[in-house]
Design a protein around this motif. Structure first.
Motif, mmCIF file in Angstrom:
data_model
loop_
_atom_site.group_PDB
_atom_site.id
_atom_site.type_symbol
_atom_site.label_atom_id
_atom_site.label_comp_id
_atom_site.label_asym_id
_atom_site.label_seq_id
_atom_site.Cartn_x
_atom_site.Cartn_y
_atom_site.Cartn_z
ATOM 1 N N ILE A 326 2.925 -19.248 0.606
ATOM 2 C CA ILE A 326 2.302 -18.092 -0.597
ATOM 3 C C ILE A 326 2.122 -16.575 0.110
ATOM 4 O O ILE A 326 2.411 -14.884 -0.028
ATOM 5 N N ALA A 327 0.837 -16.991 0.711
ATOM 6 C CA ALA A 327 0.278 -15.923 1.425
ATOM 7 C C ALA A 327 0.722 -14.847 2.238
ATOM 8 O O ALA A 327 0.341 -13.962 2.807
ATOM 9 N N PHE A 328 1.688 -16.161 3.304
ATOM 10 C CA PHE A 328 2.232 -15.506 4.398
ATOM 11 C C PHE A 328 3.361 -14.372 3.369
ATOM 12 O O PHE A 328 3.540 -12.956 4.117
ATOM 13 N N PHE A 329 4.297 -14.381 2.968
ATOM 14 C CA PHE A 329 5.436 -13.699 2.249
ATOM 15 C C PHE A 329 4.457 -12.199 1.524
ATOM 16 O O PHE A 329 5.046 -11.550 2.000
ATOM 17 N N LEU A 330 3.593 -12.333 0.625
ATOM 18 C CA LEU A 330 2.740 -11.485 0.185
ATOM 19 C C LEU A 330 1.840 -10.338 0.975
ATOM 20 O O LEU A 330 1.910 -9.581 1.514
ATOM 21 N N LEU A 331 1.408 -11.097 2.059
ATOM 22 C CA LEU A 331 1.130 -10.145 3.510
ATOM 23 C C LEU A 331 1.728 -9.654 4.365
ATOM 24 O O LEU A 331 1.243 -8.395 4.027
ATOM 25 N N SER A 332 3.253 -10.069 4.954
ATOM 26 C CA SER A 332 4.475 -9.411 4.696
ATOM 27 C C SER A 332 4.507 -8.580 4.654
ATOM 28 O O SER A 332 5.260 -7.497 4.779
ATOM 29 N N ILE A 333 5.222 -9.122 2.681
ATOM 30 C CA ILE A 333 5.861 -7.655 2.007
ATOM 31 C C ILE A 333 4.258 -6.438 1.774
ATOM 32 O O ILE A 333 4.793 -5.005 2.300
ATOM 33 N N GLY A 334 3.031 -6.833 1.708
ATOM 34 C CA GLY A 334 1.910 -5.940 1.820
ATOM 35 C C GLY A 334 2.756 -4.869 3.605
ATOM 36 O O GLY A 334 2.141 -3.332 2.816
ATOM 37 N N LEU A 335 1.898 -5.273 4.014
ATOM 38 C CA LEU A 335 1.883 -4.892 5.626
ATOM 39 C C LEU A 335 3.145 -4.106 5.490
ATOM 40 O O LEU A 335 3.050 -2.458 6.195
ATOM 41 N N ILE A 336 4.057 -4.678 5.180
ATOM 42 C CA ILE A 336 5.272 -3.085 5.419
ATOM 43 C C ILE A 336 5.637 -1.988 4.412
ATOM 44 O O ILE A 336 5.517 -1.213 4.618
ATOM 45 N N ILE A 337 5.271 -3.005 2.974
ATOM 46 C CA ILE A 337 4.907 -1.490 1.773
ATOM 47 C C ILE A 337 4.141 -0.453 2.963
ATOM 48 O O ILE A 337 4.323 1.113 2.603
ATOM 49 N N THR A 338 2.704 -0.923 2.745
ATOM 50 C CA THR A 338 2.190 0.099 3.172
ATOM 51 C C THR A 338 1.784 0.821 4.384
ATOM 52 O O THR A 338 1.853 1.696 4.627
ATOM 53 N N LEU A 339 2.493 0.284 5.290
ATOM 54 C CA LEU A 339 2.949 0.957 6.441
ATOM 55 C C LEU A 339 3.979 2.397 6.299
ATOM 56 O O LEU A 339 4.012 3.028 6.658
ATOM 57 N N GLY A 340 4.752 2.067 5.370
ATOM 58 C CA GLY A 340 6.016 3.069 5.329
ATOM 59 C C GLY A 340 5.301 4.304 3.956
ATOM 60 O O GLY A 340 5.512 5.223 4.353
ATOM 61 N N ILE A 341 4.302 3.972 2.772
ATOM 62 C CA ILE A 341 4.104 4.402 1.965
ATOM 63 C C ILE A 341 2.969 5.401 2.745
ATOM 64 O O ILE A 341 2.087 6.990 2.688
ATOM 65 N N GLY A 342 2.214 4.235 3.796
ATOM 66 C CA GLY A 342 0.458 4.727 4.056
ATOM 67 C C GLY A 342 -0.584 5.046 3.505
ATOM 68 O O GLY A 342 -1.783 5.595 3.343
ATOM 69 N N SER A 343 -0.489 4.276 1.601
ATOM 70 C CA SER A 343 -1.824 4.224 1.063
ATOM 71 C C SER A 343 -1.718 2.556 0.480
ATOM 72 O O SER A 343 -0.966 2.200 -0.260
ATOM 73 N N SER A 344 -2.997 2.296 1.123
ATOM 74 C CA SER A 344 -3.144 1.074 -0.013
ATOM 75 C C SER A 344 -3.354 1.128 -0.658
ATOM 76 O O SER A 344 -3.211 0.478 -1.761
ATOM 77 N N PHE A 345 -4.193 2.023 -1.935
ATOM 78 C CA PHE A 345 -4.590 2.091 -3.377
ATOM 79 C C PHE A 345 -2.941 2.686 -3.983
ATOM 80 O O PHE A 345 -2.694 1.931 -4.820
ATOM 81 N N ALA A 346 -1.565 2.540 -3.207
ATOM 82 C CA ALA A 346 -0.780 3.335 -4.156
ATOM 83 C C ALA A 346 -0.295 1.427 -3.725
ATOM 84 O O ALA A 346 1.197 1.673 -4.465
ATOM 85 N N LEU A 379 -3.530 -3.783 4.110
ATOM 86 C CA LEU A 379 -2.801 -4.208 5.258
ATOM 87 C C LEU A 379 -1.466 -2.524 6.039
ATOM 88 O O LEU A 379 -1.281 -2.873 4.388
ATOM 89 N N GLY A 380 -1.217 -2.408 7.183
ATOM 90 C CA GLY A 380 -0.665 -1.413 6.806
ATOM 91 C C GLY A 380 -1.582 -0.189 6.880
ATOM 92 O O GLY A 380 -0.856 1.044 7.259
ATOM 93 N N ASP A 381 -2.032 0.347 6.044
ATOM 94 C CA ASP A 381 -3.365 1.496 5.936
ATOM 95 C C ASP A 381 -3.555 1.264 7.466
ATOM 96 O O ASP A 381 -3.835 2.864 8.203
ATOM 97 N N ALA A 382 -4.891 0.637 8.255
ATOM 98 C CA ALA A 382 -4.464 0.992 9.340
ATOM 99 C C ALA A 382 -3.061 0.545 10.428
ATOM 100 O O ALA A 382 -2.405 -0.020 10.587
#
Length: 433
Positions: A326-346, A379-382
């Motif tokens: 579950i952690a692997f799936f969540l971290l992967s999706i979080g990385l992709i989303i934050t890379l796209g929108i550029g905001s950890s907060f959002a 993840l992805g913010d940096a």
């Protein structure tokens, strides 16, 4: 699952973000897509989105007020004194200077919440020093990004208070209540990952001296020596006052407001420049504040579609109840989303809406849930080309036109921070699972 509103809307958001569509439009289109797929009329989906935006109004106001406070601190001239100090104390000490920059940058998120406003003031005058000492600017970019990320992830003051409060609120809203103190403990995991990444970048990857590139734009000469004056003292008092009120009242809004009032009353920044302060403050932080509002609206639409439960069941059929998977799936999706929108907060309200139900079904502990939500959002913010954590360092380091945003900032920070963050999230799943 092919017609799951949540899944389709996330895909729409990711595709639009990767195509460099502005994050505001990406979130709006994703919200409307979720509504349409779920059979909700466009007008009703829009209403749901707007209603959800109201839940994040306090966070948005905090951002805007902090932006104004940052502008006023910059106008006080205190940053020029800091530049002079660094040039004098670190003439030939490469590693000490780089680590000091990481340390100073960390203040920008908590003690002196100016966010990225200090970089255009502090870094360009130091480029001469970097060239003389043959410092690899990728190491400096990594240090600055560390200072912009580590404090808000780990320390519950300033932007860190905002970040950890968002995690708590998102978990509370999705049926997994958590204490603020538990969130703070959980965030020590990603904080440790950031420290590891910084040390690898500074002492291993970019430790060698490099010949400076020929400048494309002429560097400005360092400013004339400035002496400490009463305005600088009053600025320090305003910062202390803002921090004290923030901690006392547990309110970033009141803290920033007190700091602004002190600087105006003390005439550090004349009241006649009030319009300038407001405009520049909104320009600096208004975009992020608005992204936060729309992200809250998007999360509200996802909840109202009723398709989150379907996604939970589908996820559990793939991952089972294994915390590691579950952690692997969540971290992967979080990385992709934050890379796209550029905001950890959002990213926090989006991930919480998607995965808190999964955590509840799988029996994931509250502490591990906080670790995964906080780490996956960070993840992805940096590494994101659209993130302040990369745009800020590039703005300073590229003052002479020799620092490439993607290859000299985004790639180094992506490698040195996202990899440790991802791994520490998996380690937490094993330890706390």
């Amino acid at each position: 699952m092919i017609m799951n509103a949540v899944l389709i809307s996330v895909i729409v958001m990711l595709v639009l973000s990767l195509l460099r569509v502005n994050v505001i439009f990406s979130l709006i289109f994703a919200s409307l897509t979720a509504g349409l797929v779920a059979g909700i009329p466009v007008s009703d989906a829009t209403t749901l989105m707007v209603n959800g935006m109201g839940d994040k109004s306090g966070t948005a106001l905090s951002y805007v007020l902090l932006g104004m406070f940052a502008v006023m601190i910059g106008l006080s001239g205190i940053m020029s004194l800091l530049v002079q100090f660094l040039r004098k104390v670190f003439p030939n000490r490469r590693f000490a200077l780089i680590l000091m920059l990481a340390f100073i940058a960390s203040f920008s998120q908590n003690l002196i919440p100016v966010h990225i406003a200090f970089i255009p003031i502090l870094i360009p005058p130091l480029l001469h020093v970097f060239n003389e000492m043959k410092i690899d600017r990728r190491a400096v970019a990594s240090a600055l990004t560390f200072g912009l990320k580590f404090p808000y992830i780990t320390i519950p003051v300033g932007y860190g208070l905002l970040y950890q409060t968002l995690i708590k609120e998102a978990m509370d809203d999705n049926g997994m209540p958590i204490a603020k103190s538990t969130v703070s403990v959980a965030m020590l995991f990603p904080g440790a990952a950031m420290i590891i990444g910084l040390f690898i970048a500074v002492f291993i990857t970019y430790r060698k001296q490099v010949e400076p590139k020929e400048p494309i734009r002429k560097l400005e000469q360092p400013e004339a020596v400035e002496k400490w004056n009463i305005h600088h003292t009053l600025t320090i008092l305003a910062i202390i006052g803002a921090l004290a009120v923030q901690i006392w009242q547990d309110s970033l809004i009141l803290g920033a407001l007190i700091g602004i009032i002190i600087l105006f009353i003390a005439q550090v920044v004349p009241a006649a420049r009030g319009d300038e302060v407001v405009q520049e403050g909104i320009a600096m932080m208004g975009f992020i504040a608005f992204v936060m509002l729309i992200a809250g609206g998007y999360a509200n639409v996802l909840k109202e579609t009723g398709h989150v439960n379907e996604l939970v069941e589908w996820t559990l059929t793939i991952t089972g109840t294994s915390p590691f998977i579950i952690a692997f799936f969540l971290l992967s999706i979080g990385l992709i989303i934050t890379l796209g929108i550029g905001s950890s907060f959002a990213t926090i309200p989006i991930l919480a809406t998607l995965y808190i139900p999964v955590f509840l079904e799988a029996g994931i502990s509250v502490t591990l849930a906080a670790v995964l939500i906080g780490t996956a959002s960070a993840l992805g913010d940096a590494g994101s080309p659209a993130s302040d954590s990369t745009l800020g360092p590039t703005a300073g380091l590229n003052a002479d036109g020799t620092h490439h945003h993607i290859w000299d900032t985004c790639v180094p920070t992506f490698l040195h921070y996202n990899i440790p963050l991802f791994l520490i999230g998996l380690v937490a799943a094993v330890i706390l699972g």
